[in-house]
Enzyme design. Structure first.
Site, PDB file in Angstrom:
ATOM      1  N   THR A   1       0.883  -1.204   0.206  1.00 57.49           N
ATOM      2  CA  THR A   1      -0.126  -0.111  -0.330  1.00 57.49           C
ATOM      3  C   THR A   1       0.782   1.841  -0.108  1.00 57.49           C
ATOM      4  O   THR A   1       1.879   1.277   0.322  1.00 57.49           O
ATOM      5  CB  THR A   1      -0.530  -0.107   1.333  1.00 57.49           C
TER       6      THR A   1
ATOM      7  N   GLU B   1       0.508   3.893   1.986  1.00 54.18           N
ATOM      8  CA  GLU B   1       0.173   3.977   3.250  1.00 54.18           C
ATOM      9  C   GLU B   1       2.002   3.830   4.501  1.00 54.18           C
ATOM     10  O   GLU B   1       2.314   4.476   4.859  1.00 54.18           O
ATOM     11  CB  GLU B   1      -0.413   3.219   4.851  1.00 54.18           C
TER      12      GLU B   1
ATOM     13  N   TYR C   1      -1.536  -0.903  10.970  1.00 57.92           N
ATOM     14  CA  TYR C   1      -2.151  -1.076   9.461  1.00 57.92           C
ATOM     15  C   TYR C   1      -0.576  -0.965   8.962  1.00 57.92           C
ATOM     16  O   TYR C   1      -0.484  -1.881   8.498  1.00 57.92           O
ATOM     17  CB  TYR C   1      -3.353  -0.115   9.440  1.00 57.92           C
TER      18      TYR C   1
HETATM   19  P1  NAD Z   1     -10.066  -6.184   2.666  1.00 60.79           P
HETATM   20  O1  NAD Z   1     -10.567  -6.258   4.404  1.00 60.79           O
HETATM   21  O2  NAD Z   1     -11.861  -6.229   1.971  1.00 60.79           O
HETATM   22  O3  NAD Z   1     -10.160  -8.195   2.092  1.00 60.79           O
HETATM   23  C1  NAD Z   1      -9.203  -8.857   2.981  1.00 60.79           C
HETATM   24  C2  NAD Z   1      -8.972  -9.890   2.697  1.00 60.79           C
HETATM   25  O4  NAD Z   1      -8.849 -11.204   3.658  1.00 60.79           O
HETATM   26  C3  NAD Z   1     -10.511 -10.805   3.124  1.00 60.79           C
HETATM   27  O5  NAD Z   1     -11.265 -11.607   2.423  1.00 60.79           O
HETATM   28  C4  NAD Z   1     -10.529 -11.717   4.392  1.00 60.79           C
HETATM   29  O6  NAD Z   1     -11.693 -13.216   4.948  1.00 60.79           O
HETATM   30  C5  NAD Z   1      -8.801 -11.860   4.515  1.00 60.79           C
HETATM   31  N1  NAD Z   1      -8.223 -12.205   5.352  1.00 60.79           N
HETATM   32  C6  NAD Z   1      -8.106 -11.647   6.575  1.00 60.79           C
HETATM   33  N2  NAD Z   1      -7.118 -12.082   6.959  1.00 60.79           N
HETATM   34  C7  NAD Z   1      -7.402 -13.910   6.387  1.00 60.79           C
HETATM   35  C8  NAD Z   1      -6.556 -14.768   6.894  1.00 60.79           C
HETATM   36  N3  NAD Z   1      -5.376 -15.053   8.052  1.00 60.79           N
HETATM   37  N4  NAD Z   1      -6.002 -15.796   6.031  1.00 60.79           N
HETATM   38  C9  NAD Z   1      -6.529 -15.511   5.007  1.00 60.79           C
HETATM   39  N5  NAD Z   1      -7.233 -14.414   4.597  1.00 60.79           N
HETATM   40  C10 NAD Z   1      -7.839 -13.484   5.397  1.00 60.79           C
HETATM   41  O7  NAD Z   1      -9.073  -5.588   1.784  1.00 60.79           O
HETATM   42  P2  NAD Z   1      -8.870  -5.465   1.104  1.00 60.79           P
HETATM   43  O8  NAD Z   1      -9.858  -3.952   0.593  1.00 60.79           O
HETATM   44  O9  NAD Z   1      -9.468  -5.668  -0.274  1.00 60.79           O
HETATM   45  O10 NAD Z   1      -7.722  -4.664   0.943  1.00 60.79           O
HETATM   46  C11 NAD Z   1      -7.183  -6.172  -0.396  1.00 60.79           C
HETATM   47  C12 NAD Z   1      -5.132  -6.007  -0.153  1.00 60.79           C
HETATM   48  O11 NAD Z   1      -5.010  -5.053  -0.950  1.00 60.79           O
HETATM   49  C13 NAD Z   1      -4.708  -5.519   1.317  1.00 60.79           C
HETATM   50  O12 NAD Z   1      -3.075  -6.150   1.456  1.00 60.79           O
HETATM   51  C14 NAD Z   1      -4.764  -4.515   1.881  1.00 60.79           C
HETATM   52  O13 NAD Z   1      -3.196  -3.480   2.701  1.00 60.79           O
HETATM   53  C15 NAD Z   1      -4.019  -3.749   0.145  1.00 60.79           C
HETATM   54  N6  NAD Z   1      -4.733  -2.433  -0.301  1.00 60.79           N
HETATM   55  C16 NAD Z   1      -6.084  -2.314  -0.027  1.00 60.79           C
HETATM   56  C17 NAD Z   1      -6.020  -0.938  -0.149  1.00 60.79           C
HETATM   57  C18 NAD Z   1      -7.728  -0.182  -0.396  1.00 60.79           C
HETATM   58  O14 NAD Z   1      -7.516   0.929  -1.415  1.00 60.79           O
HETATM   59  N7  NAD Z   1      -8.231  -0.599   0.451  1.00 60.79           N
HETATM   60  C19 NAD Z   1      -5.231   0.308  -1.309  1.00 60.79           C
HETATM   61  C20 NAD Z   1      -3.842  -0.596  -1.377  1.00 60.79           C
HETATM   62  C21 NAD Z   1      -3.641  -1.620  -1.108  1.00 60.79           C
HETATM   63  O1  DAU Z   2      -4.253   4.442   0.662  1.00 63.57           O
HETATM   64  C1  DAU Z   2      -3.845   2.669   0.291  1.00 63.57           C
HETATM   65  C2  DAU Z   2      -4.985   2.798   1.461  1.00 63.57           C
HETATM   66  O2  DAU Z   2      -6.018   2.818   1.559  1.00 63.57           O
HETATM   67  C3  DAU Z   2      -5.150   0.564   2.060  1.00 63.57           C
HETATM   68  O3  DAU Z   2      -4.031   0.716   2.276  1.00 63.57           O
HETATM   69  C4  DAU Z   2      -5.755   1.135   3.091  1.00 63.57           C
HETATM   70  O4  DAU Z   2      -6.465  -0.428   3.160  1.00 63.57           O
HETATM   71  C5  DAU Z   2      -7.151   1.198   2.782  1.00 63.57           C
HETATM   72  O5  DAU Z   2      -8.154   1.100   4.283  1.00 63.57           O
HETATM   73  C6  DAU Z   2      -7.718   2.361   2.559  1.00 63.57           C
HETATM   74  O6  DAU Z   2      -6.880   3.528   3.814  1.00 63.57           O
HETATM   75  P1  DAU Z   2      -7.467   4.731   4.127  1.00 63.57           P
HETATM   76  O7  DAU Z   2      -7.453   5.197   5.934  1.00 63.57           O
HETATM   77  O8  DAU Z   2      -6.684   5.802   3.459  1.00 63.57           O
HETATM   78  O9  DAU Z   2      -9.049   4.565   3.478  1.00 63.57           O
HETATM   79  P2  DAU Z   2     -10.438   4.911   4.834  1.00 63.57           P
HETATM   80  O10 DAU Z   2     -11.525   4.509   3.574  1.00 63.57           O
HETATM   81  O11 DAU Z   2     -11.076   4.186   6.213  1.00 63.57           O
HETATM   82  O12 DAU Z   2     -10.638   6.472   4.811  1.00 63.57           O
HETATM   83  C7  DAU Z   2      -9.719   7.286   3.658  1.00 63.57           C
HETATM   84  C8  DAU Z   2      -9.974   8.649   3.959  1.00 63.57           C
HETATM   85  O13 DAU Z   2     -11.889   9.229   5.190  1.00 63.57           O
HETATM   86  C9  DAU Z   2      -9.305   8.750   6.037  1.00 63.57           C
HETATM   87  O14 DAU Z   2      -8.444  10.330   5.469  1.00 63.57           O
HETATM   88  C10 DAU Z   2     -10.342   8.831   6.978  1.00 63.57           C
HETATM   89  C11 DAU Z   2     -11.243   9.264   6.366  1.00 63.57           C
HETATM   90  N1  DAU Z   2     -12.174   9.142   6.657  1.00 63.57           N
HETATM   91  C12 DAU Z   2     -13.286   7.227   6.720  1.00 63.57           C
HETATM   92  C13 DAU Z   2     -14.036   6.980   7.184  1.00 63.57           C
HETATM   93  C14 DAU Z   2     -13.618   5.490   7.167  1.00 63.57           C
HETATM   94  C15 DAU Z   2     -13.961   9.401   7.163  1.00 63.57           C
HETATM   95  O15 DAU Z   2     -13.513  10.730   7.467  1.00 63.57           O
HETATM   96  N2  DAU Z   2     -14.526   9.014   7.732  1.00 63.57           N
HETATM   97  C16 DAU Z   2     -14.666   8.010   8.197  1.00 63.57           C
HETATM   98  O16 DAU Z   2     -15.803   7.500   8.107  1.00 63.57           O
END
Ligand code: NAD
Ligand code: DAU
Length: 363
Positions: free
Chosen positions: A147, A149, A172
């Site tokens: 990520t 982050e 995280y």
């Molecule tokens: P998510 O929370 O929606 O999904 C996570 C999945 O992992 C779930 O299906 C859960 O059941 C599975 N999981 C959790 N613990 C596990 C374990 N111990 N063994 C097997 N499976 C397990 O997450 P997401 O938002 O889809 O993110 C996926 C990946 O992408 C993560 O590694 C996250 O760090 C990375 N990422 C997310 C974002 C974002 O904006 N959501 C951005 C950049 C990177």
């Molecule tokens: O940048 C990539 C990351 O983006 C991933 O690695 C993480 O898995 C994913 O959860 C996401 O992290 P953020 O913390 O940036 O996402 P989130 O949606 O939780 O929050 C986005 C921004 O909005 C952050 O500045 C916090 C703010 N926020 C979030 C929520 C849930 C609010 O102001 N109100 C809210 O209710």
């Protein structure tokens, strides 16, 4: 819904693997948001690939996310925990994957501030266990879904490239940065083939409604308060999940081993502006916005320089942001049942744990 895994079934018959085009891909965390979109993408675009979804089904894992392809002959679900070596060993012995794409993680920053331990177990130890078996089974590429982050908060005039220091500020992102370092060891010391992908904030269908975009849409559609942390001026860079999936595919198949690739769009928004923008599109009054207590250690700004993947691998985002947002708003509006199923029961107690203390302190 859980398909029984049977090594003698048509799904997995080594004799049928007749050329290099036919790859076996172990996707961890494939029942989550990005993982399920990636599996759908693979199944739809590569009829020769076999895809194994290895997932523990935590609160964020939902097999309904894959309902449209669950009967595809090239897809199979394996219920397993990345932290349990027995589960990982069984899956590797049964499937001998060519590629591992590792999404499985605890992914929500707010949760990590309350309970960091599970983040270290899953995100750090789980990655090491997968790396161990990938080495033993000579996996061709281990793709770590990291990520942006991990770079921490980025000052206003900067975009960070892949050489920037890792300066995570919450449990995280610290766990994700730690996993990246374990990938480095796998490559440098054990000679494993690896890639690390650091994407910005994703939005798209099947995103768990704990993250900002689905929280805004869900609450707006239900006329609930929309919680904005702090002053709402924190900046995030946004990418449609399909563009991220395309980047993962390009890197998985053509990335230079040992390399890290940032994946970004340059499309940056202050949270408050994005909230107001979506409310405008939904024609919902902005008086639903409720400023709440800030997230601890809230990173002010993320911003990646993604010229490496663009110049070296020819990837670029294809989805126009406004079109993507319209699509997602329509998707959530048409999938209220999917959201409702999640936003009842266990999720509601999480929601109360996260938001109630914030609201009480600001009222
Ligand atoms: P998510 O929370 O929606 O999904 C996570 C999945 O992992 C779930 O299906 C859960 O059941 C599975 N999981 C959790 N613990 C596990 C374990 N111990 N063994 C097997 N499976 C397990 O997450 P997401 O938002 O889809 O993110 C996926 C990946 O992408 C993560 O590694 C996250 O760090 C990375 N990422 C997310 C974002 C974002 O904006 N959501 C951005 C950049 C990177
Ligand atoms: O940048 C990539 C990351 O983006 C991933 O690695 C993480 O898995 C994913 O959860 C996401 O992290 P953020 O913390 O940036 O996402 P989130 O949606 O939780 O929050 C986005 C921004 O909005 C952050 O500045 C916090 C703010 N926020 C979030 C929520 C849930 C609010 O102001 N109100 C809210 O209710």
């Amino acid at each position: 819904m859980e398909k029984k895994v049977d090594s003698t079934s048509d799904f997995f018959d080594k004799d049928k693997v007749i050329n290099d085009e036919q790859k076996i891909i172990l996707v961890t965390g494939g029942a989550g948001f990005i993982g399920s979109n990636f599996i759908r993408y693979l199944v739809q675009n590569y009829p020769n690939f076999k895809v194994i979804n290895f997932d523990k089904l935590t609160y964020a894992g939902n097999l309904n996310n894959l309902i449209t392809i669950e009967d595809n002959k090239n897809y199979v679900f394996f219920k397993g925990d990345v932290v349990d070596p027995k589960d990982v060993k069984t899956a590797f012995e049964q499937f001998s994957p060519d590629y591992v794409v590792h999404f499985a993680a605890e992914s929500h920053v707010d949760k990590s501030l309350i309970n960091p331990d599970i983040f270290l177990q899953t995100n750090v130890l789980g990655t090491q266990i997968l790396l161990n078996y990938s080495r033993e089974h000579k996996v061709q590429n281990f793709v770590q879904i990291s990520t942006d982050e991990v770079y921490g908060s980025i000052s206003n005039d900067l975009n960070v490239n892949e050489d920037a220091r890792l300066e995570p500020n919450n449990p995280y992102s610290a766990s994700k940065a730690s996993a990246d370092l374990l990938l480095r060891v796998a490559y440098q010391t054990y000679g494993q083939r690896i890639n690390i992908i650091r994407a910005c904030n994703n939005f798209g269908p099947y995103q768990f409604p704990e993250k900002l975009v689905p929280v805004i849409i869900h609450n707006a559609l239900n006329k609930l308060d929309i919680p904005v942390y702090g002053d709402g001026k924190n900046i995030r860079e946004w990418i449609h999940v399909d563009d991220h999936c395309r980047a993962i595919d390009v890197i998985m198949q053509t990335g230079k081993s040992g390399e890290t690739y940032n994946v970004g769009t340059g499309n940056k928004w202050r949270n408050i502006d994005l909230v107001e923008h979506i409310l405008n599109k939904l024609d919902v009054n902005s008086n639903l916005i409720s400023y709440v207590l800030d997230r601890q250690g809230h990173d002010i700004r993320y911003s990646v320089d993604s010229s490496k993947i663009r110049n070296e691998l020819g990837w670029k985002p294809q989805i126009d942001f406004e079109e993507g947002l319209n699509q997602i708003i329509a998707w959530y509006s048409n999938h209220m049942d999917w959201v409702e199923e999640i936003t009842t029961g266990k999720y509601m107690s999480y929601y109360n744990d996260i938001y109630k203390p914030r609201l009480m302190e600001t009222q």
